[in-house]
Motif scaffolding. Structure first.
Motif, PDB file in Angstrom:
ATOM      1  N   ALA A  26      -3.956 -12.032 -10.550  1.00 24.54           N
ATOM      2  CA  ALA A  26      -5.316 -11.539  -9.593  1.00 24.54           C
ATOM      3  C   ALA A  26      -6.093 -12.031 -11.077  1.00 24.54           C
ATOM      4  CB  ALA A  26      -5.511  -9.851 -10.076  1.00 24.54           C
ATOM      5  N   VAL A  27      -5.940 -12.113 -12.064  1.00 25.09           N
ATOM      6  CA  VAL A  27      -7.331 -12.220 -12.708  1.00 25.09           C
ATOM      7  C   VAL A  27      -7.280 -13.462 -13.844  1.00 25.09           C
ATOM      8  CG1 VAL A  27      -7.978 -10.398 -12.732  1.00 25.09           C
ATOM      9  CG2 VAL A  27      -6.820 -10.560 -14.590  1.00 25.09           C
ATOM     10  N   GLY A  28      -5.743 -13.641 -14.208  1.00 22.52           N
ATOM     11  CA  GLY A  28      -5.374 -15.139 -15.005  1.00 22.52           C
ATOM     12  C   GLY A  28      -4.419 -15.668 -13.940  1.00 22.52           C
ATOM     13  N   ALA A  29      -3.470 -17.399 -14.623  1.00 26.89           N
ATOM     14  CA  ALA A  29      -3.072 -18.384 -13.864  1.00 26.89           C
ATOM     15  C   ALA A  29      -1.112 -17.270 -13.870  1.00 26.89           C
ATOM     16  CB  ALA A  29      -2.890 -19.295 -14.354  1.00 26.89           C
ATOM     17  N   SER A  30      -0.679 -16.994 -13.481  1.00 26.68           N
ATOM     18  CA  SER A  30       1.085 -16.463 -14.061  1.00 26.68           C
ATOM     19  C   SER A  30       1.935 -17.756 -14.886  1.00 26.68           C
ATOM     20  CB  SER A  30       2.043 -16.460 -12.442  1.00 26.68           C
ATOM     21  OG  SER A  30       2.498 -17.680 -12.342  1.00 26.68           O
TER      22      SER A  30
END
Length: 138
Positions: free
Chosen positions: A34-38
């Motif tokens: 949601a707010v960053g890369a996995s």
């Protein structure tokens, strides 16, 4: 003695973590994306970034007039848990003025076979392929 590297990963909230490299740089990770890369997305980015550094460096040493380098990275993952990468493909798009194909081919090959430590580490378990295209700069 081999050079040691460090990183600290600290939980923020939910599935969001902040990673700080040993050199003080930060990147946000998010298991929910949601707010960053996995973390797995960052593995692909690391492979593309490491290879791109090599390719640009080699082309510059060959005095090629490179104005851009983009690496599109695609990974296929296993259906089972853990969903490891089974295949990774790196496609380099090199932009420049009269860039010679033989130099791009050589740069991509050298990165793949000799220099990119991320790809070399991954290739023990993942099928890694490469391709490239060259675009004339405006």
């Amino acid at each position: 003695m081999a050079a040691a590297m460090k990183s600290t990963v600290e939980w923020q909230q939910g599935m969001v973590f902040n990673a700080t490299s040993g050199t003080g740089h930060q990147v946000q990770l998010d298991g929910d994306k949601a707010v960053g890369a996995s973390p797995m997305e960052l593995v692909l980015a690391a492979a593309g970034g490491c290879s791109s550094v090599d390719v640009v460096s080699i082309l510059e040493k060959a005095r090629q007039q490179v104005t851009g380098c983009r690496c599109d990275v695609e990974g296929e993952r296993a259906d089972a848990v853990p969903a490891v990468f089974t295949k990774i493909h790196l496609h380099f798009v090199i932009t420049g003025h009269d860039v010679a194909e033989k130099h791009v081919e050589r740069a991509v090959q050298l990165s793949a076979e000799k220099y990119c430590s991320v790809a070399k580490m991954l290739e023990a378990a993942v099928e890694i392929t490469h391709s490239y295209s060259i675009e004339q700069a405006d």
